[in-house]
Design a protein around this motif. Sequence first.
Motif, PDB file in Angstrom:
ATOM      1  N   ALA A  53       0.818  -1.215   0.000  1.00  0.00           N
ATOM      2  CA  ALA A  53       0.000   0.000   0.000  1.00  0.00           C
ATOM      3  C   ALA A  53       0.848   1.260   0.000  1.00  0.00           C
ATOM      4  CB  ALA A  53      -0.933  -0.006   1.205  1.00  0.00           C
ATOM      5  N   LEU A  54       2.112   1.142   0.397  1.00  0.00           N
ATOM      6  CA  LEU A  54       2.994   2.304   0.474  1.00  0.00           C
ATOM      7  C   LEU A  54       3.861   2.466  -0.774  1.00  0.00           C
ATOM      8  CD1 LEU A  54       4.227   1.926   4.173  1.00  0.00           C
ATOM      9  CD2 LEU A  54       2.319   3.316   3.298  1.00  0.00           C
ATOM     10  N   ALA A  55       3.749   1.528  -1.702  1.00  0.00           N
ATOM     11  CA  ALA A  55       4.628   1.529  -2.870  1.00  0.00           C
ATOM     12  C   ALA A  55       4.065   2.365  -4.014  1.00  0.00           C
ATOM     13  CB  ALA A  55       4.860   0.099  -3.345  1.00  0.00           C
ATOM     14  N   HIS A  56       4.972   3.001  -4.741  1.00  0.00           N
ATOM     15  CA  HIS A  56       4.601   3.731  -5.954  1.00  0.00           C
ATOM     16  C   HIS A  56       4.384   2.768  -7.112  1.00  0.00           C
ATOM     17  CE1 HIS A  56       4.718   6.721  -9.176  1.00  0.00           C
ATOM     18  NE2 HIS A  56       5.663   6.007  -9.768  1.00  0.00           N
ATOM     19  N   GLY A  57       5.099   1.655  -7.093  1.00  0.00           N
ATOM     20  CA  GLY A  57       4.992   0.691  -8.169  1.00  0.00           C
ATOM     21  C   GLY A  57       6.006  -0.407  -8.012  1.00  0.00           C
ATOM     22  N   GLU A  58       6.199  -1.173  -9.084  1.00  0.00           N
ATOM     23  CA  GLU A  58       7.123  -2.310  -9.079  1.00  0.00           C
ATOM     24  C   GLU A  58       8.239  -2.082 -10.088  1.00  0.00           C
ATOM     25  OE1 GLU A  58       7.218  -7.155  -9.935  1.00  0.00           O
ATOM     26  OE2 GLU A  58       5.362  -6.028 -10.218  1.00  0.00           O
ATOM     27  N   TYR A  59       9.463  -2.317  -9.640  1.00  0.00           N
ATOM     28  CA  TYR A  59      10.600  -2.342 -10.562  1.00  0.00           C
ATOM     29  C   TYR A  59      10.505  -3.620 -11.374  1.00  0.00           C
ATOM     30  CZ  TYR A  59      15.366  -3.280 -12.099  1.00  0.00           C
ATOM     31  OH  TYR A  59      16.466  -3.596 -12.846  1.00  0.00           O
ATOM     32  N   ILE A  60      10.613  -3.509 -12.697  1.00  0.00           N
ATOM     33  CA  ILE A  60      10.303  -4.666 -13.537  1.00  0.00           C
ATOM     34  C   ILE A  60      11.534  -5.423 -14.046  1.00  0.00           C
ATOM     35  CG2 ILE A  60       8.235  -3.423 -14.272  1.00  0.00           C
ATOM     36  CD1 ILE A  60       9.525  -3.542 -17.126  1.00  0.00           C
ATOM     37  N   GLY A  61      12.722  -5.056 -13.551  1.00  0.00           N
ATOM     38  CA  GLY A  61      13.904  -5.811 -13.948  1.00  0.00           C
ATOM     39  C   GLY A  61      14.564  -5.313 -15.206  1.00  0.00           C
ATOM     40  N   ALA A  62      14.490  -4.003 -15.458  1.00  0.00           N
ATOM     41  CA  ALA A  62      15.157  -3.388 -16.611  1.00  0.00           C
ATOM     42  C   ALA A  62      15.718  -2.046 -16.173  1.00  0.00           C
ATOM     43  CB  ALA A  62      14.189  -3.214 -17.773  1.00  0.00           C
ATOM     44  N   THR A  63      17.012  -1.823 -16.440  1.00  0.00           N
ATOM     45  CA  THR A  63      17.711  -0.631 -15.960  1.00  0.00           C
ATOM     46  C   THR A  63      18.612  -0.065 -17.036  1.00  0.00           C
ATOM     47  OG1 THR A  63      17.774  -1.454 -13.663  1.00  0.00           O
ATOM     48  CG2 THR A  63      19.376   0.226 -14.257  1.00  0.00           C
ATOM     49  N   LEU A  64      18.615   1.254 -17.150  1.00  0.00           N
ATOM     50  CA  LEU A  64      19.556   1.960 -18.009  1.00  0.00           C
ATOM     51  C   LEU A  64      20.661   2.531 -17.134  1.00  0.00           C
ATOM     52  CD1 LEU A  64      19.813   2.934 -21.043  1.00  0.00           C
ATOM     53  CD2 LEU A  64      18.934   5.109 -20.209  1.00  0.00           C
ATOM     54  N   VAL A  65      21.913   2.161 -17.427  1.00  0.00           N
ATOM     55  CA  VAL A  65      23.063   2.647 -16.668  1.00  0.00           C
ATOM     56  C   VAL A  65      23.970   3.428 -17.606  1.00  0.00           C
ATOM     57  CG1 VAL A  65      25.013   2.012 -15.193  1.00  0.00           C
ATOM     58  CG2 VAL A  65      22.941   0.592 -15.184  1.00  0.00           C
ATOM     59  N   GLU A  66      24.075   4.736 -17.385  1.00  0.00           N
ATOM     60  CA  GLU A  66      24.952   5.563 -18.197  1.00  0.00           C
ATOM     61  C   GLU A  66      26.408   5.340 -17.775  1.00  0.00           C
ATOM     62  OE1 GLU A  66      24.041   7.079 -20.736  1.00  0.00           O
ATOM     63  OE2 GLU A  66      21.928   7.645 -20.524  1.00  0.00           O
ATOM     64  N   PRO A  67      27.355   5.576 -18.689  1.00  0.00           N
ATOM     65  CA  PRO A  67      28.767   5.295 -18.381  1.00  0.00           C
ATOM     66  C   PRO A  67      29.270   5.937 -17.093  1.00  0.00           C
ATOM     67  CG  PRO A  67      28.511   5.753 -20.720  1.00  0.00           C
ATOM     68  CD  PRO A  67      27.184   6.037 -20.091  1.00  0.00           C
ATOM     69  N   GLY A  68      28.875   7.169 -16.830  1.00  0.00           N
ATOM     70  CA  GLY A  68      29.388   7.864 -15.662  1.00  0.00           C
ATOM     71  C   GLY A  68      28.933   7.284 -14.339  1.00  0.00           C
ATOM     72  N   ALA A  69      27.863   6.474 -14.363  1.00  0.00           N
ATOM     73  CA  ALA A  69      27.328   5.887 -13.134  1.00  0.00           C
ATOM     74  C   ALA A  69      27.948   4.540 -12.796  1.00  0.00           C
ATOM     75  CB  ALA A  69      25.810   5.726 -13.248  1.00  0.00           C
ATOM     76  N   VAL A  70      28.716   3.981 -13.716  1.00  0.00           N
ATOM     77  CA  VAL A  70      29.235   2.618 -13.523  1.00  0.00           C
ATOM     78  C   VAL A  70      30.139   2.497 -12.297  1.00  0.00           C
ATOM     79  CG1 VAL A  70      30.652   0.790 -14.548  1.00  0.00           C
ATOM     80  CG2 VAL A  70      28.918   1.965 -15.933  1.00  0.00           C
ATOM     81  N   PRO A  71      31.109   3.387 -12.066  1.00  0.00           N
ATOM     82  CA  PRO A  71      31.969   3.210 -10.885  1.00  0.00           C
ATOM     83  C   PRO A  71      31.203   3.222  -9.563  1.00  0.00           C
ATOM     84  CG  PRO A  71      32.972   4.725 -12.451  1.00  0.00           C
ATOM     85  CD  PRO A  71      31.583   4.502 -12.930  1.00  0.00           C
ATOM     86  N   ALA A  72      30.250   4.149  -9.419  1.00  0.00           N
ATOM     87  CA  ALA A  72      29.481   4.208  -8.176  1.00  0.00           C
ATOM     88  C   ALA A  72      28.614   2.967  -8.011  1.00  0.00           C
ATOM     89  CB  ALA A  72      28.611   5.463  -8.153  1.00  0.00           C
ATOM     90  N   LEU A  73      28.052   2.487  -9.109  1.00  0.00           N
ATOM     91  CA  LEU A  73      27.242   1.271  -9.053  1.00  0.00           C
ATOM     92  C   LEU A  73      28.084   0.076  -8.660  1.00  0.00           C
ATOM     93  CD1 LEU A  73      24.698  -0.425  -9.534  1.00  0.00           C
ATOM     94  CD2 LEU A  73      25.270  -0.452 -11.983  1.00  0.00           C
ATOM     95  N   ALA A  74      29.246  -0.083  -9.281  1.00  0.00           N
ATOM     96  CA  ALA A  74      30.116  -1.219  -8.962  1.00  0.00           C
ATOM     97  C   ALA A  74      30.519  -1.202  -7.493  1.00  0.00           C
ATOM     98  CB  ALA A  74      31.345  -1.202  -9.858  1.00  0.00           C
ATOM     99  N   ASP A  75      30.845  -0.038  -6.978  1.00  0.00           N
ATOM    100  CA  ASP A  75      31.250   0.076  -5.581  1.00  0.00           C
ATOM    101  C   ASP A  75      30.091  -0.263  -4.649  1.00  0.00           C
ATOM    102  OD1 ASP A  75      33.478   0.970  -3.739  1.00  0.00           O
ATOM    103  OD2 ASP A  75      31.860   2.286  -3.060  1.00  0.00           O
ATOM    104  N   ALA A  76      28.895   0.198  -4.985  1.00  0.00           N
ATOM    105  CA  ALA A  76      27.728  -0.097  -4.157  1.00  0.00           C
ATOM    106  C   ALA A  76      27.369  -1.581  -4.197  1.00  0.00           C
ATOM    107  CB  ALA A  76      26.542   0.746  -4.617  1.00  0.00           C
ATOM    108  N   LEU A  77      27.481  -2.199  -5.365  1.00  0.00           N
ATOM    109  CA  LEU A  77      27.212  -3.634  -5.469  1.00  0.00           C
ATOM    110  C   LEU A  77      28.199  -4.434  -4.634  1.00  0.00           C
ATOM    111  CD1 LEU A  77      26.485  -3.889  -9.297  1.00  0.00           C
ATOM    112  CD2 LEU A  77      24.827  -4.275  -7.454  1.00  0.00           C
ATOM    113  N   GLN A  78      29.482  -4.052  -4.677  1.00  0.00           N
ATOM    114  CA  GLN A  78      30.485  -4.759  -3.884  1.00  0.00           C
ATOM    115  C   GLN A  78      30.198  -4.621  -2.396  1.00  0.00           C
ATOM    116  OE1 GLN A  78      34.549  -3.831  -4.847  1.00  0.00           O
ATOM    117  NE2 GLN A  78      35.380  -5.197  -3.290  1.00  0.00           N
TER     118      GLN A  78
END
Length: 247
Positions: free
Chosen positions: A167-192
């Motif tokens: 009831a508190l959710a805006h919606g569902e993430y459907i398993g598809a993401t666009l990752v621009e090149p500049g975001a890759v280092p921060a994403l990799a670090d967060a995943l690790q």
Amino acid sequence: MIGMVLAAGAGRRLRPYTDTLPKALIPVDGETTILDIALRNLAAVELREVMVVVGYAAGAVETRQAQLERTHGVRLKLVHNDKAEIWNNAYSMWTAREHMGEGVLMVNGDTVHPVAIEETLLASRGAGKGGITLAIDADKVLAEEEMKVQVDAEGVLTRITKLMDPALAHGEYIGATLVEPGAVPALADALQATFERDPDLYYEDGYQEMVDRGERIHTTAIPTGTPWVEVDDHADLARAREIACHY
């Protein structure tokens, strides 16, 4: 930018299909598999260089690689997840980090959806969002299993988790993401940081890690009524077979 498919999972709830095949190779329309649909969609938006993260039953994908390339007019790079059967997919996505430098349009290898999803994500690039953008179904009635999201007034992600009151959710993430090149280092670090904290966590927990660090992750709503399904069990597979033939 290249395409990317996470296809390392075992899909134990889909046995006996997954006794010898990864989930991504389960047929959903005649001989057409979930992976075929993903590759077809990526090729349709001119992303013909596609990285596929494999793990469980990887040999089945390797065996079909040449056929998949010919059928869909793509060139595949297989990235091996050596912990696919013991760790969750935060680690799986992280294994591809060194190949994401051009940016990626990533889709889960267990999601059946039409090319409208890829088109919606790529169209969002013109809105000045940059960074990372998630495709969201804002119309679906949600339950406990869905990967639910909350966003602010600008559509920027504030929370993503299955452990949320629907009831508190805006919606569902459907398993598809666009990752621009500049975001890759921060994403990799967060995943690790995420899988080192708990290897059973999802890559979506890595997105939450980024949000908690102050990073902005955008969302874009898929077209209302878009038929799609995440294939986790036999009921989902039946739904996939109902809709895949109409794409």
